[in-house]
Design a protein around this motif. Structure first.
Motif, PDB file in Angstrom:
ATOM      1  N   LEU A 245       0.823  -1.205   0.000  1.00 39.84           N
ATOM      2  CA  LEU A 245       0.000   0.000   0.000  1.00 39.84           C
ATOM      3  C   LEU A 245       0.866   1.268   0.000  1.00 39.84           C
ATOM      4  O   LEU A 245       0.545   2.259  -0.676  1.00 39.84           O
ATOM      5  CB  LEU A 245      -0.930  -0.017   1.213  1.00 39.84           C
ATOM      6  N   LYS A 246       1.964   1.237   0.738  1.00 37.27           N
ATOM      7  CA  LYS A 246       2.869   2.393   0.724  1.00 37.27           C
ATOM      8  C   LYS A 246       3.486   2.578  -0.652  1.00 37.27           C
ATOM      9  O   LYS A 246       3.620   3.718  -1.138  1.00 37.27           O
ATOM     10  CB  LYS A 246       3.972   2.205   1.773  1.00 37.27           C
ATOM     11  N   GLN A 247       3.857   1.489  -1.287  1.00 39.27           N
ATOM     12  CA  GLN A 247       4.444   1.585  -2.625  1.00 39.27           C
ATOM     13  C   GLN A 247       3.461   2.189  -3.610  1.00 39.27           C
ATOM     14  O   GLN A 247       3.832   3.007  -4.455  1.00 39.27           O
ATOM     15  CB  GLN A 247       4.886   0.194  -3.084  1.00 39.27           C
ATOM     16  N   LEU A 248       2.202   1.800  -3.497  1.00 39.72           N
ATOM     17  CA  LEU A 248       1.194   2.334  -4.398  1.00 39.72           C
ATOM     18  C   LEU A 248       1.001   3.839  -4.192  1.00 39.72           C
ATOM     19  O   LEU A 248       0.574   4.545  -5.103  1.00 39.72           O
ATOM     20  CB  LEU A 248      -0.133   1.602  -4.193  1.00 39.72           C
ATOM     21  N   LYS A 249       1.305   4.333  -3.002  1.00 38.21           N
ATOM     22  CA  LYS A 249       1.213   5.773  -2.715  1.00 38.21           C
ATOM     23  C   LYS A 249       2.496   6.504  -3.074  1.00 38.21           C
ATOM     24  O   LYS A 249       2.590   7.718  -2.900  1.00 38.21           O
ATOM     25  CB  LYS A 249       0.904   5.983  -1.229  1.00 38.21           C
ATOM     26  N   GLY A 250       3.498   5.780  -3.554  1.00 35.47           N
ATOM     27  CA  GLY A 250       4.764   6.397  -3.921  1.00 35.47           C
ATOM     28  C   GLY A 250       5.772   6.459  -2.801  1.00 35.47           C
ATOM     29  O   GLY A 250       6.847   7.056  -2.960  1.00 35.47           O
ATOM     30  N   ASP A 251       5.481   5.841  -1.672  1.00 33.72           N
ATOM     31  CA  ASP A 251       6.401   5.839  -0.529  1.00 33.72           C
ATOM     32  C   ASP A 251       7.322   4.621  -0.634  1.00 33.72           C
ATOM     33  O   ASP A 251       7.173   3.633   0.081  1.00 33.72           O
ATOM     34  CB  ASP A 251       5.598   5.807   0.777  1.00 33.72           C
ATOM     35  N   THR A 252       8.298   4.712  -1.535  1.00 30.61           N
ATOM     36  CA  THR A 252       9.186   3.583  -1.784  1.00 30.61           C
ATOM     37  C   THR A 252      10.023   3.229  -0.561  1.00 30.61           C
ATOM     38  O   THR A 252      10.190   2.053  -0.236  1.00 30.61           O
ATOM     39  CB  THR A 252      10.116   3.904  -2.973  1.00 30.61           C
ATOM     40  N   ALA A 253      10.510   4.240   0.135  1.00 28.49           N
ATOM     41  CA  ALA A 253      11.337   3.973   1.317  1.00 28.49           C
ATOM     42  C   ALA A 253      10.521   3.274   2.405  1.00 28.49           C
ATOM     43  O   ALA A 253      10.990   2.333   3.048  1.00 28.49           O
ATOM     44  CB  ALA A 253      11.926   5.284   1.851  1.00 28.49           C
ATOM     45  N   GLY A 254       9.286   3.737   2.606  1.00 27.78           N
ATOM     46  CA  GLY A 254       8.438   3.099   3.595  1.00 27.78           C
ATOM     47  C   GLY A 254       8.093   1.672   3.225  1.00 27.78           C
ATOM     48  O   GLY A 254       8.033   0.787   4.097  1.00 27.78           O
ATOM     49  N   ALA A 255       7.866   1.443   1.937  1.00 29.81           N
ATOM     50  CA  ALA A 255       7.575   0.082   1.482  1.00 29.81           C
ATOM     51  C   ALA A 255       8.760  -0.831   1.758  1.00 29.81           C
ATOM     52  O   ALA A 255       8.594  -1.957   2.258  1.00 29.81           O
ATOM     53  CB  ALA A 255       7.250   0.104  -0.014  1.00 29.81           C
ATOM     54  N   ARG A 256       9.957  -0.354   1.460  1.00 31.28           N
ATOM     55  CA  ARG A 256      11.146  -1.183   1.697  1.00 31.28           C
ATOM     56  C   ARG A 256      11.298  -1.502   3.181  1.00 31.28           C
ATOM     57  O   ARG A 256      11.646  -2.632   3.547  1.00 31.28           O
ATOM     58  CB  ARG A 256      12.401  -0.472   1.179  1.00 31.28           C
ATOM     59  N   ARG A 257      11.045  -0.539   4.041  1.00 31.76           N
ATOM     60  CA  ARG A 257      11.157  -0.802   5.489  1.00 31.76           C
ATOM     61  C   ARG A 257      10.186  -1.901   5.923  1.00 31.76           C
ATOM     62  O   ARG A 257      10.554  -2.789   6.695  1.00 31.76           O
ATOM     63  CB  ARG A 257      10.895   0.490   6.275  1.00 31.76           C
ATOM     64  N   ASP A 258       8.957  -1.826   5.427  1.00 31.18           N
ATOM     65  CA  ASP A 258       7.986  -2.847   5.824  1.00 31.18           C
ATOM     66  C   ASP A 258       8.356  -4.215   5.267  1.00 31.18           C
ATOM     67  O   ASP A 258       8.198  -5.238   5.944  1.00 31.18           O
ATOM     68  CB  ASP A 258       6.587  -2.448   5.357  1.00 31.18           C
ATOM     69  N   TRP A 259       8.856  -4.263   4.042  1.00 31.58           N
ATOM     70  CA  TRP A 259       9.245  -5.560   3.479  1.00 31.58           C
ATOM     71  C   TRP A 259      10.459  -6.127   4.205  1.00 31.58           C
ATOM     72  O   TRP A 259      10.559  -7.332   4.422  1.00 31.58           O
ATOM     73  CB  TRP A 259       9.497  -5.413   1.978  1.00 31.58           C
ATOM     74  N   GLN A 260      11.387  -5.261   4.588  1.00 28.67           N
ATOM     75  CA  GLN A 260      12.525  -5.728   5.380  1.00 28.67           C
ATOM     76  C   GLN A 260      12.061  -6.261   6.737  1.00 28.67           C
ATOM     77  O   GLN A 260      12.569  -7.280   7.221  1.00 28.67           O
ATOM     78  CB  GLN A 260      13.533  -4.587   5.552  1.00 28.67           C
ATOM     79  N   ARG A 261      11.092  -5.593   7.349  1.00 28.87           N
ATOM     80  CA  ARG A 261      10.547  -6.076   8.622  1.00 28.87           C
ATOM     81  C   ARG A 261       9.822  -7.407   8.440  1.00 28.87           C
ATOM     82  O   ARG A 261       9.832  -8.255   9.335  1.00 28.87           O
ATOM     83  CB  ARG A 261       9.596  -5.036   9.214  1.00 28.87           C
ATOM     84  N   THR A 262       9.195  -7.589   7.291  1.00 31.92           N
ATOM     85  CA  THR A 262       8.545  -8.877   7.007  1.00 31.92           C
ATOM     86  C   THR A 262       9.564  -9.997   7.045  1.00 31.92           C
ATOM     87  O   THR A 262       9.335 -11.053   7.660  1.00 31.92           O
ATOM     88  CB  THR A 262       7.870  -8.845   5.625  1.00 31.92           C
ATOM     89  N   VAL A 263      10.690  -9.784   6.388  1.00 27.29           N
ATOM     90  CA  VAL A 263      11.751 -10.799   6.352  1.00 27.29           C
ATOM     91  C   VAL A 263      12.298 -11.045   7.751  1.00 27.29           C
ATOM     92  O   VAL A 263      12.537 -12.195   8.147  1.00 27.29           O
ATOM     93  CB  VAL A 263      12.863 -10.368   5.387  1.00 27.29           C
TER      94      VAL A 263
END
Length: 289
Positions: A245-263
């Motif tokens: 959802l963050k990526q779809l809003k253009g928040d690439t950095a936030g998306a990466r943080r959440d995906w890193q937390r997923t891992v």
């Protein structure tokens, strides 16, 4: 009824996590500008390990006998022996218990379509109570999902709900089948009902968030994800979905943080695998443009 954590791919290439934990998806392309990450092809659903077979709930059971107990116990470690026992038992009048164990052994041995047909037939013919029959239909849903037949899974879940209409797990199963068919409005109705029965359940909230995202209701989807994370801050599928959802809003950095937390939260999970794929695509995206 319980459902294994299986994968089902929707027409849009999104991945739904069949109920026991959550529903989420990989990020999808959108026009102007497209998000960096998109859904990678999902691997075919694998058979669950023996100790996670969809065994009958306790209660209900189709029958009570030492043979039934022995056969179900064998399923966990020696499904070939369980199948041999069940078939021999069925020939000697084992009845519904033998038929049930045969179907589950076929499922464990990689024959989900045969198992699904047997389970559906058994559920329709059984003399057991409604709860037990609904549980067998639910196992047929799992088998049809493993066989990549979401339409049949939807039908089996509907039959289960005619027997147990207020079962939230069955509602989630049907929602996931509907989503796999691209019928997100129907999925949303069942998920809304499930959440009325079990308010605030994190996995169901994430399932609903993904359905809402497919319906272009991203703000409502984010509300559900944040509610899920408020209850379970390390929920891997919720983190994955929030990153999308963050990526779809253009928040690439936030998306990466959440995906890193997923891992970090669940490194060996399917959610982590998708997060890694999204991170890799995110990293490669700018260089491709």
């Amino acid at each position: 009824m319980s459902a294994a954590a299986l994968l089902s791919v929707t027409g849009a290439g999104a991945v739904f996590w069949l109920h026991s934990t959550t529903l989420t998806e990989a990020a999808e392309p959108r026009p102007a500008p497209p998000p960096e990450a998109q859904a990678a092809p999902a691997p075919p659903a694998e058979m669950p390990p023996g100790n996670s077979l969809p065994l009958p709930p306790e209660p209900p059971r189709l029958t009570d006998s030492p043979e039934y107990d022995t056969c179900l116990t064998l399923l966990r470690t020696e499904p070939e022996d369980a199948l041999a026992m069940a078939e021999a038992w069925e020939q000697h009048g084992g009845g519904e218990g033998a038929r049930h164990c045969t179907a589950l052994a076929q499922l464990a041995l990689g024959e989900p379509e045969r198992a699904a047909m047997r389970l559906e037939r058994l559920a329709s013919e059984s003399k057991a109570g409604n709860a037990a029959r609904a549980a067998v239909y639910a196992q047929a849903v799992q088998a049809w999902t493993m066989a990549n037949q979401p339409g049949r899974a939807y039908g089996a879940s509907t039959m289960a709900l005619t027997l147990s209409p207020e079962d939230p797990a069955l509602l989630v199963d049907r929602a996931l089948a509907a989503a796999s068919l691209g019928r997100y409005e129907e999925a949303l109705l069942d998920l809304n009902h499930a959440l009325k029965l079990e308010p605030g359940r994190p996995d169901t909230l994430v399932f609903r968030a993904a359905a809402l995202r497919h319906l272009d209701r991203q703000s409502a989807a984010m509300d559900d994800v944040e509610s899920a994370l408020a209850r379970d801050p390390g929920h891997p599928e919720a983190l994955l979905e929030r990153g999308i959802l963050k990526q779809l809003k253009g928040d690439t950095a936030g998306a990466r943080r959440d995906w890193q937390r997923t891992v970090e939260a669940a490194p060996d999970s399917a959610a982590a695998d998708l997060a890694r794929q999204n991170l890799a695509l995110n990293e490669a995206g700018p260089r491709r443009r």
